[in-house]
Design a protein around this motif. Structure first.
Motif, PDB file in Angstrom:
ATOM      1  N   VAL A 165       0.847  -1.188   0.000  1.00  0.00           N
ATOM      2  CA  VAL A 165       0.000   0.000   0.000  1.00  0.00           C
ATOM      3  C   VAL A 165       0.880   1.233   0.000  1.00  0.00           C
ATOM      4  O   VAL A 165       1.911   1.287   0.666  1.00  0.00           O
ATOM      5  CB  VAL A 165      -0.931   0.025   1.229  1.00  0.00           C
ATOM      6  N   GLY A 166       0.438   2.254  -0.760  1.00  0.00           N
ATOM      7  CA  GLY A 166       1.140   3.530  -0.753  1.00  0.00           C
ATOM      8  C   GLY A 166       1.832   3.818  -2.067  1.00  0.00           C
ATOM      9  O   GLY A 166       1.786   3.020  -3.018  1.00  0.00           O
ATOM     10  N   TYR A 167       2.482   4.969  -2.109  1.00  0.00           N
ATOM     11  CA  TYR A 167       3.197   5.388  -3.305  1.00  0.00           C
ATOM     12  C   TYR A 167       4.293   6.367  -2.914  1.00  0.00           C
ATOM     13  O   TYR A 167       4.079   7.231  -2.050  1.00  0.00           O
ATOM     14  CB  TYR A 167       2.244   6.044  -4.314  1.00  0.00           C
ATOM     15  N   VAL A 168       5.454   6.227  -3.505  1.00  0.00           N
ATOM     16  CA  VAL A 168       6.573   7.133  -3.285  1.00  0.00           C
ATOM     17  C   VAL A 168       7.034   7.646  -4.640  1.00  0.00           C
ATOM     18  O   VAL A 168       7.278   6.860  -5.568  1.00  0.00           O
ATOM     19  CB  VAL A 168       7.737   6.435  -2.555  1.00  0.00           C
ATOM     20  N   SER A 169       7.133   8.961  -4.776  1.00  0.00           N
ATOM     21  CA  SER A 169       7.560   9.557  -6.037  1.00  0.00           C
ATOM     22  C   SER A 169       9.031   9.252  -6.311  1.00  0.00           C
ATOM     23  O   SER A 169       9.853   9.193  -5.391  1.00  0.00           O
ATOM     24  CB  SER A 169       7.342  11.074  -5.995  1.00  0.00           C
ATOM     25  N   LEU A 170       9.348   9.067  -7.580  1.00  0.00           N
ATOM     26  CA  LEU A 170      10.739   8.815  -7.959  1.00  0.00           C
ATOM     27  C   LEU A 170      11.628  10.000  -7.627  1.00  0.00           C
ATOM     28  O   LEU A 170      12.814   9.829  -7.340  1.00  0.00           O
ATOM     29  CB  LEU A 170      10.812   8.501  -9.454  1.00  0.00           C
ATOM     30  N   SER A 171      11.067  11.215  -7.675  1.00  0.00           N
ATOM     31  CA  SER A 171      11.855  12.403  -7.358  1.00  0.00           C
ATOM     32  C   SER A 171      12.179  12.500  -5.874  1.00  0.00           C
ATOM     33  O   SER A 171      13.163  13.135  -5.491  1.00  0.00           O
ATOM     34  CB  SER A 171      11.107  13.664  -7.802  1.00  0.00           C
ATOM     35  N   THR A 172      11.373  11.856  -5.042  1.00  0.00           N
ATOM     36  CA  THR A 172      11.608  11.866  -3.593  1.00  0.00           C
ATOM     37  C   THR A 172      12.627  10.811  -3.189  1.00  0.00           C
ATOM     38  O   THR A 172      13.593  11.090  -2.470  1.00  0.00           O
ATOM     39  CB  THR A 172      10.293  11.634  -2.829  1.00  0.00           C
ATOM     40  N   ASP A 173      12.398   9.582  -3.636  1.00  0.00           N
ATOM     41  CA  ASP A 173      13.302   8.465  -3.343  1.00  0.00           C
ATOM     42  C   ASP A 173      13.178   7.480  -4.500  1.00  0.00           C
ATOM     43  O   ASP A 173      12.227   6.703  -4.560  1.00  0.00           O
ATOM     44  CB  ASP A 173      12.926   7.813  -2.010  1.00  0.00           C
ATOM     45  N   ALA A 176      12.931   3.571  -3.598  1.00  0.00           N
ATOM     46  CA  ALA A 176      11.620   3.184  -3.070  1.00  0.00           C
ATOM     47  C   ALA A 176      10.550   3.364  -4.133  1.00  0.00           C
ATOM     48  O   ALA A 176       9.616   2.553  -4.242  1.00  0.00           O
ATOM     49  CB  ALA A 176      11.293   4.009  -1.831  1.00  0.00           C
ATOM     50  N   GLY A 177      10.657   4.434  -4.937  1.00  0.00           N
ATOM     51  CA  GLY A 177       9.679   4.671  -5.997  1.00  0.00           C
ATOM     52  C   GLY A 177       9.641   3.537  -7.001  1.00  0.00           C
ATOM     53  O   GLY A 177       8.557   3.135  -7.458  1.00  0.00           O
ATOM     54  N   LEU A 178      10.801   2.998  -7.353  1.00  0.00           N
ATOM     55  CA  LEU A 178      10.844   1.871  -8.283  1.00  0.00           C
ATOM     56  C   LEU A 178      10.172   0.637  -7.698  1.00  0.00           C
ATOM     57  O   LEU A 178       9.473  -0.098  -8.404  1.00  0.00           O
ATOM     58  CB  LEU A 178      12.298   1.548  -8.648  1.00  0.00           C
ATOM     59  N   LEU A 179      10.348   0.412  -6.407  1.00  0.00           N
ATOM     60  CA  LEU A 179       9.706  -0.742  -5.768  1.00  0.00           C
ATOM     61  C   LEU A 179       8.193  -0.630  -5.822  1.00  0.00           C
ATOM     62  O   LEU A 179       7.490  -1.628  -6.041  1.00  0.00           O
ATOM     63  CB  LEU A 179      10.181  -0.862  -4.315  1.00  0.00           C
ATOM     64  N   TYR A 180       7.677   0.580  -5.619  1.00  0.00           N
ATOM     65  CA  TYR A 180       6.227   0.772  -5.652  1.00  0.00           C
ATOM     66  C   TYR A 180       5.665   0.649  -7.079  1.00  0.00           C
ATOM     67  O   TYR A 180       4.467   0.422  -7.242  1.00  0.00           O
ATOM     68  CB  TYR A 180       5.862   2.143  -5.080  1.00  0.00           C
ATOM     69  N   LEU A 181       6.514   0.818  -8.093  1.00  0.00           N
ATOM     70  CA  LEU A 181       6.039   0.756  -9.475  1.00  0.00           C
ATOM     71  C   LEU A 181       6.136  -0.645 -10.078  1.00  0.00           C
ATOM     72  O   LEU A 181       5.560  -0.889 -11.144  1.00  0.00           O
ATOM     73  CB  LEU A 181       6.844   1.726 -10.351  1.00  0.00           C
ATOM     74  N   VAL A 182       6.855  -1.549  -9.421  1.00  0.00           N
ATOM     75  CA  VAL A 182       7.097  -2.863 -10.017  1.00  0.00           C
ATOM     76  C   VAL A 182       5.793  -3.606 -10.289  1.00  0.00           C
ATOM     77  O   VAL A 182       5.550  -4.077 -11.414  1.00  0.00           O
ATOM     78  CB  VAL A 182       8.008  -3.711  -9.102  1.00  0.00           C
TER      79      VAL A 182
END
Length: 314
Positions: A165-173, A176-182
């Motif tokens: 659950v959740g989302y992290v922007s690629l510009s932030t981290d 972590a952003g790549l993990l949330y997009l997989v």
């Protein structure tokens, strides 16, 4: 080539105009008063009349469309009723999120599906063809929301490899952003690979029956050379067209996937705005999606001569 490009661009202009009219009319047909929603139930009649005059809602539809079209051409799609943010900025931020998922999924699907489809056509009615066609049919038949839930259950809950659950922007981290997009990318990848593979197989089968392929084989060329150097360009044309349609559809229609994975994308924004009756955002989203769809397919048309030179000749 220049003449072909100009003809396609000119043809896109009336399409955009028709889309703009359709979006404007559909929003006006929705029951409810936008001014009432913005000011609330306690607003006085004088305040409502003043806001309607400010927004141009007291004018006829033709005048309203002219005002809205003029503002839209200058990049002003209005202001969100709920957040007070400019609609264009809000839509663009959400579109960037959706585009990352869609472009990655379609790119990977194309890289896998086109060679697989050509191999299936080359091995028609043999074991590789039957296995690939069965796999493609299975992937197309699985709804994306169910496939996404299966991935969440397996990779997120059972194996605990990816965040659920959740989302992290690629510009932030970006890590972590790549993990949330997989998982969102994998969901769309698995679904679209079946669609593109079937098209690649069908178009390759058609090309392999042509006389120039028979002539190439008669010259003693290997099957791999025939496929890569002779069949690929003509076979890829219809698949390229389908890629444009898939891109256009996904860029504005992945609300289900975004909901499953709680991704703040454009589709999720449109759904949330519909429930909140945020008319300016709904109107802006629909117009933006339509423009993106037209532009993507225009780009596909302009690139088509690279695969089939006969297009410009005609």
């Amino acid at each position: 080539m220049l003449r072909f490009a100009l003809a396609r661009i000119v043809m896109a202009i009336p399409t955009l105009l028709i889309v703009a009219v359709a979006v404007f009319v559909l929003i006006r047909l929705i029951p409810g008063d936008a001014a009432q929603l913005m000011l609330g139930d306690m607003a006085t009649p004088a305040a409502l009349a003043d806001l309607r005059a400010k927004l141009g809602l007291d004018k006829d539809w033709v005048t309203q469309f002219g005002l809205w079209g003029n503002y839209a051409l200058h990049g002003d799609l209005g202001t969100s009723i709920n957040t007070g943010q400019p609609v264009l900025g809000l839509v663009w931020d959400r579109f960037v999120v959706s585009a990352r998922v869609v472009l990655a999924a379609v790119l990977f699907a194309t890289l896998v599906a086109v060679p697989a489809g050509m191999i299936a056509a080359w091995k028609q009615n043999r074991a590789p063809d039957l296995i690939l066609v069965a796999g493609a049919t299975l992937l197309v038949s699985i709804p994306t929301f169910w496939l996404g839930l299966l991935l969440l259950l397996f990779f997120g809950l059972k194996l605990d490899w990816l965040p659920v659950v959740g989302y992290v922007s690629l510009s932030t981290d970006w890590k972590a952003g790549l993990l949330y997009l997989v998982m969102p990318v994998l969901t769309l990848f698995l679904h679209e690979i079946g669609v593109l593979m079937r098209m690649a197989r069908a178009s390759t089968l058609e090309v392999l029956r042509l006389d120039y392929i028979t002539h190439a084989r008669a010259k003693g060329l290997s099957e791999s050379s025939v496929l890569i150097h002779h069949a690929f360009r003509n076979a890829f044309g219809p698949t390229w067209t389908l890629i444009g349609l898939v891109l256009g559809n996904l860029l504005g229609g992945i609300a289900v996937v975004e909901t499953v994975f709680t991704i703040p994308g454009l589709g999720r924004l449109l759904v949330d705005s519909i429930f909140a009756r945020d008319y300016p955002v709904i109107q802006g989203c629909l117009l933006f999606v339509a423009v993106i769809y037209v532009v993507v397919n225009l780009i596909i048309d302009l690139c088509y001569p690279l695969f089939d030179p006969r297009v410009t000749a005609e």
